[in-house]
Design a protein around this motif. Structure first.
Motif, PDB file in Angstrom:
ATOM      1  N   ALA A 100       0.477  -1.046   0.142  1.00 18.85           N
ATOM      2  CA  ALA A 100       0.137   0.055  -0.524  1.00 18.85           C
ATOM      3  C   ALA A 100       1.130   0.851  -0.233  1.00 18.85           C
ATOM      4  N   LEU A 101       2.225   1.116   0.751  1.00 22.39           N
ATOM      5  CA  LEU A 101       2.747   2.415   0.658  1.00 22.39           C
ATOM      6  C   LEU A 101       3.752   3.157  -0.149  1.00 22.39           C
ATOM      7  N   LEU A 102       3.516   1.320  -1.160  1.00 27.49           N
ATOM      8  CA  LEU A 102       5.115   1.178  -2.613  1.00 27.49           C
ATOM      9  C   LEU A 102       3.703   2.161  -3.776  1.00 27.49           C
ATOM     10  N   GLN A 103       2.387   1.935  -3.375  1.00 32.45           N
ATOM     11  CA  GLN A 103       1.443   1.919  -4.378  1.00 32.45           C
ATOM     12  C   GLN A 103       0.977   3.243  -4.160  1.00 32.45           C
ATOM     13  N   MET A 104       1.049   3.641  -2.513  1.00 37.97           N
ATOM     14  CA  MET A 104       0.843   5.656  -2.977  1.00 37.97           C
ATOM     15  C   MET A 104       1.714   6.171  -3.027  1.00 37.97           C
ATOM     16  N   ALA A 105       2.810   6.099  -2.902  1.00 36.97           N
ATOM     17  CA  ALA A 105       4.306   6.535  -3.428  1.00 36.97           C
ATOM     18  C   ALA A 105       4.309   6.682  -4.871  1.00 36.97           C
ATOM     19  N   ALA A 106       3.934   5.892  -6.310  1.00 38.56           N
ATOM     20  CA  ALA A 106       3.369   5.509  -7.458  1.00 38.56           C
ATOM     21  C   ALA A 106       2.288   6.196  -7.348  1.00 38.56           C
ATOM     22  N   SER A 107       1.508   6.754  -7.057  1.00 36.66           N
ATOM     23  CA  SER A 107       0.838   7.409  -7.666  1.00 36.66           C
ATOM     24  C   SER A 107       0.995   8.958  -7.361  1.00 36.66           C
ATOM     25  N   GLU A 128       3.609  12.287  -8.559  1.00 33.70           N
ATOM     26  CA  GLU A 128       4.395  12.896  -9.340  1.00 33.70           C
ATOM     27  C   GLU A 128       5.095  13.009  -8.613  1.00 33.70           C
ATOM     28  N   VAL A 129       6.082  13.321  -8.036  1.00 38.22           N
ATOM     29  CA  VAL A 129       6.815  14.407  -6.801  1.00 38.22           C
ATOM     30  C   VAL A 129       7.894  13.425  -6.704  1.00 38.22           C
ATOM     31  N   GLY A 130       8.555  12.581  -8.273  1.00 35.78           N
ATOM     32  CA  GLY A 130       9.560  11.934  -7.992  1.00 35.78           C
ATOM     33  C   GLY A 130      10.242  10.961  -6.289  1.00 35.78           C
ATOM     34  N   ILE A 131       9.526  10.264  -6.696  1.00 32.70           N
ATOM     35  CA  ILE A 131       9.651   8.851  -5.334  1.00 32.70           C
ATOM     36  C   ILE A 131      10.437   7.550  -5.882  1.00 32.70           C
ATOM     37  N   ASP A 132      11.616   7.233  -5.579  1.00 33.29           N
ATOM     38  CA  ASP A 132      12.288   6.443  -6.012  1.00 33.29           C
ATOM     39  C   ASP A 132      11.932   5.077  -5.701  1.00 33.29           C
ATOM     40  N   VAL A 133      10.357   3.967  -6.839  1.00 32.13           N
ATOM     41  CA  VAL A 133       9.738   3.406  -5.735  1.00 32.13           C
ATOM     42  C   VAL A 133      10.462   2.100  -5.105  1.00 32.13           C
ATOM     43  N   ASP A 134      11.298   1.155  -6.027  1.00 30.16           N
ATOM     44  CA  ASP A 134      12.425   0.768  -5.740  1.00 30.16           C
ATOM     45  C   ASP A 134      13.548   0.856  -4.271  1.00 30.16           C
ATOM     46  N   GLN A 135      13.330   1.622  -4.639  1.00 34.68           N
ATOM     47  CA  GLN A 135      14.677   2.708  -3.392  1.00 34.68           C
ATOM     48  C   GLN A 135      13.822   2.164  -2.329  1.00 34.68           C
TER      49      GLN A 135
END
Ligand code: CA
Length: 220
Positions: free
Chosen positions: A148-155, A157-164
């Motif tokens: 869920a936290l990764l999906q929030m990051a991916a949603s 458009e502020v430049g979060i490196d989701v893999d990191q």
């Protein structure tokens, strides 16, 4: 006889003076200060919003799993941001206060990781976690997961490196940051969330915006 009179007069004058001081203190705080500490919390390394040179520091001790924190973020925070943060009078600090167990800690680790990789992404992500907190009575049900936290990051458009971010959550890379927050909240006897501090003063009721304003104006 004259000495006795002098002593009596001195006692009366002292009592009146103390009375004035107590009244003046109550008038200046109006009961809106729960406690005043010797110094404000250390904000070193903490996520900050606004001008770092702003004369007043407002610290929130908050938990992403806490419904009142979401409510505060959506009701009081926008007023504070528009009137004081965006105008350079206040800098705003978030300190993780994980009172709701493992999920609170996981959300804290994720937000610390985002702050470390991209400071501009922190506040949108912070808001997005609150936005995902269920509105209903279901907030005690599990909803904070790595996915869920990764999906929030991916949603966003502020430049979060989701893999990191994933790596940092799995390895608890910033657990030291969460431990520092824990130490600060213990130092300031934080027992409920949200707890709001204006410099060294802890606010009695964070939902009374007028009280918050009064304290800020007093410290400015
Ligand atoms: Ca922190």
């Amino acid at each position: 006889m004259k000495n006795k009179y002098l002593v009596l007069m001195t006692v009366i004058i002292a009592a009146v003076a103390i009375g004035f001081i107590v009244v003046a203190n109550n008038m200046s705080s109006g009961g809106d200060i729960a406690k005043t500490f010797d110094a404000p919390p250390s904000i070193e390394g903490q996520p900050v919003l606004g001008d770092s040179e702003a004369p007043v520091t407002v610290v929130e001790f908050a938990d992403y799993k806490c419904p009142s924190c979401k409510a505060w973020d959506q009701s009081i925070f926008p007023l504070l941001k528009e009137e004081y943060i965006d105008t350079g009078k206040v800098k705003f600090i978030h300190i993780n206060t994980p009172f709701h167990g493992e999920e609170s800690v996981l959300a804290s680790l994720a937000s610390e990781a985002v702050w470390q990789q991209n400071q501009d992404a922190f506040w949108p992500y912070h808001k997005e976690i609150y936005r995902n907190q269920p509105q209903t009575q279901q907030h005690d049900q599990p909803w904070v997961t790595e996915d869920a936290l990764l999906q929030m990051a991916a949603s966003l458009e502020v430049g979060i490196d989701v893999d990191q971010l994933q790596e940092d959550m799995t390895n608890a890379t910033y657990k030291e940051q969460v431990a520092i927050d824990q130490a600060v909240l213990e130092q300031f006897n934080v027992t409920k969330t949200p707890t709001i501090m204006v410099n060294e003063h802890q606010l009695n009721n964070p939902f009374e915006y007028e009280h918050l304003v009064k304290l800020i104006e007093m410290e400015e």
